[in-house]
Design an enzyme around this catalytic site. Structure first.
Site, mmCIF file in Angstrom:
data_model
loop_
_atom_site.group_PDB
_atom_site.id
_atom_site.type_symbol
_atom_site.label_atom_id
_atom_site.label_comp_id
_atom_site.label_asym_id
_atom_site.label_seq_id
_atom_site.Cartn_x
_atom_site.Cartn_y
_atom_site.Cartn_z
ATOM 1 N N ASP A 212 89.112 7.508 89.128
ATOM 2 C CA ASP A 212 89.506 6.536 90.154
ATOM 3 C C ASP A 212 88.337 6.243 91.093
ATOM 4 O OD1 ASP A 212 90.748 5.103 92.211
ATOM 5 O OD2 ASP A 212 92.607 6.224 92.018
ATOM 6 N N HIS A 298 95.007 -2.946 85.017
ATOM 7 C CA HIS A 298 94.504 -2.773 86.382
ATOM 8 C C HIS A 298 92.996 -2.994 86.462
ATOM 9 C CE1 HIS A 298 94.559 -1.150 90.481
ATOM 10 N NE2 HIS A 298 93.440 -0.519 90.157
#
Length: 387
Positions: A212, A298
């Site tokens: 992330d 995403h």
């Protein structure tokens, strides 16, 4: 980067110390891609500089954010007194010393990568003058389910360190100093692992198992500076508390999880690449003619090439929140950018509309703060604004 939209456009997107003596320890922290410095590096981070140090520093192992509501009787002069107190706290605690009036100075630990960042909500500018050009509140999003206990705030203190006790102790000090001026309205704490098994910096993973923050601009580059800092050396921070449904996520196959993200869970590499930092090939297709990185993945939706070149600098803290035997898990998402409306809001609106991850995530808290510039020895946070 595109120009800042008008306020009409802004809401249209939603529809689609006095401080102590100078630091003598070396400030030798590695600052790259928001990753942690190796354990052997000095972990004393100077509180002084053109910018507040916590913005560009690595995501801490342990962090806590506290939002405050200004008391009715707190005026501009009183706010200035509070900011002087907090600035003195930042200087002392960054250097492993007890803060002025500290009731437990032994809990201040040196060389722990300590940072504390102060931010201003909208009410501060009702007391102190015009808002920075890049500061705007966020309209509600279609998938938001905001809860009052995690939303809004007049002031913010964000504390991070390698040592959990240092964080807890520092927050006690900031809250204690604020009592005559402001009261906490929410507190959020979390954790992050930015160090690999070999002791080297890594990007870190959220609780879905995703690497992330891979696409961040690299700290210290012109691209980072253009993304994050405004003309005065400040920035803006969006805090989003994102609840993650781990149970239903775990029901997916690994390939389904990777397709929703657009990246490999093993390495963080795009589905079109081999290594984490390989560039996404958004034109690549499989044997059936489908995009290898799905239209609603995403990684595609958040990529700067799909957002007119807009970038943000994202960081985060994983969290768990227990209530009896029930456990809520998620991500405290932190986005830094020079201009909320020009950079973050268009990206947020795009993700809110079609992001595949919306099926497993719900934003339950949201707040926006202007982060003033840093300060020099003898100065204090917010001095230019409060005066």
């Amino acid at each position: 980067m595109t120009g800042k939209p008008s306020r009409r456009q802004l809401f249209g997107y939603a529809g689609a110390a006095a401080a102590g003596a100078a630091v003598t320890a070396a400030a030798a922290v590695a600052l790259d891609d928001g990753q942690a410095a190796p354990p052997s590096a000095s972990r004393t981070i100077s509180p002084y500089g053109a910018h507040q140090a916590g913005v560009a520093a690595a995501s801490p192992k342990f962090g806590e954010l506290v939002a405050f509501r200004l008391l009715t009787e707190t005026d501009k002069a009183a706010l200035g007194r509070l900011l002087r107190l907090w600035s003195a706290d930042v200087v002392a605690l960054s250097n492993g010393r007890g803060a002025p009036g500290d009731v437990a100075p032994e809990l201040a630990v040196g060389n722990a990568g300590f940072t504390a960042t102060v931010g201003f909500g909208g009410r501060v500018f009702e007391l102190a003058g015009p808002r920075p050009g890049g500061f705007d509140e966020l309209p509600g999003m279609r998938h938001d389910r905001l809860q009052k206990e995690w939303t809004g705030g007049d002031l913010l203190v964000q504390v991070g360190a390698d040592d959990a006790v240092s964080v807890v102790h520092a927050v006690r000090q900031f809250v204690r100093d604020a009592r005559p001026f402001a009261a906490p309205v929410w507190r959020q704490s979390g954790f992050w692992n930015g160090t690999g098994a070999d002791g080297q910096p890594v990007t870190g993973r959220n609780l879905f198992g995703q690497v992330d923050g891979t696409g961040n601009p690299r700290v210290g580059t012109p691209e980072f500076d253009a993304t994050v800092w405004d003309a005065d050396g400040g920035t803006t921070l969006v805090v989003r508390r994102i609840r993650m449904n781990l149970e239903t996520w775990d029901e997916l196959t690994r390939s389904e999880q990777e397709r929703a993200v657009g990246r490999k869970l093993s390495t963080g590499a795009p589905l079109t690449g081999v290594n984490e930092h390989d560039e996404l090939d958004l034109e690549a297709r499989d044997a059936d003619g489908r995009p290898l990185i799905a239209a609603n993945a995403h990684a595609r939706l958040s990529h700067h090439s799909e957002n007119d070149g807009r970038r943000i600098f994202r960081k985060g803290l994983n969290y768990v929140h227990d209530a009896g035997t029930a456990r809520e898990s998620g991500l405290i998402f932190l986005s830094y950018q020079a201009d909320v409306a020009g950079q973050f809001l268009p990206l947020l609106a795009r993700l809110d509309a079609v992001d595949a991850l919306n099926e497993w995530t719900t934003t339950i808290g949201s707040a926006v703060f202007a982060i003033p510039p840093g300060f020099r020895p003898g100065g204090w946070i917010g001095e230019k604004l409060i005066g």
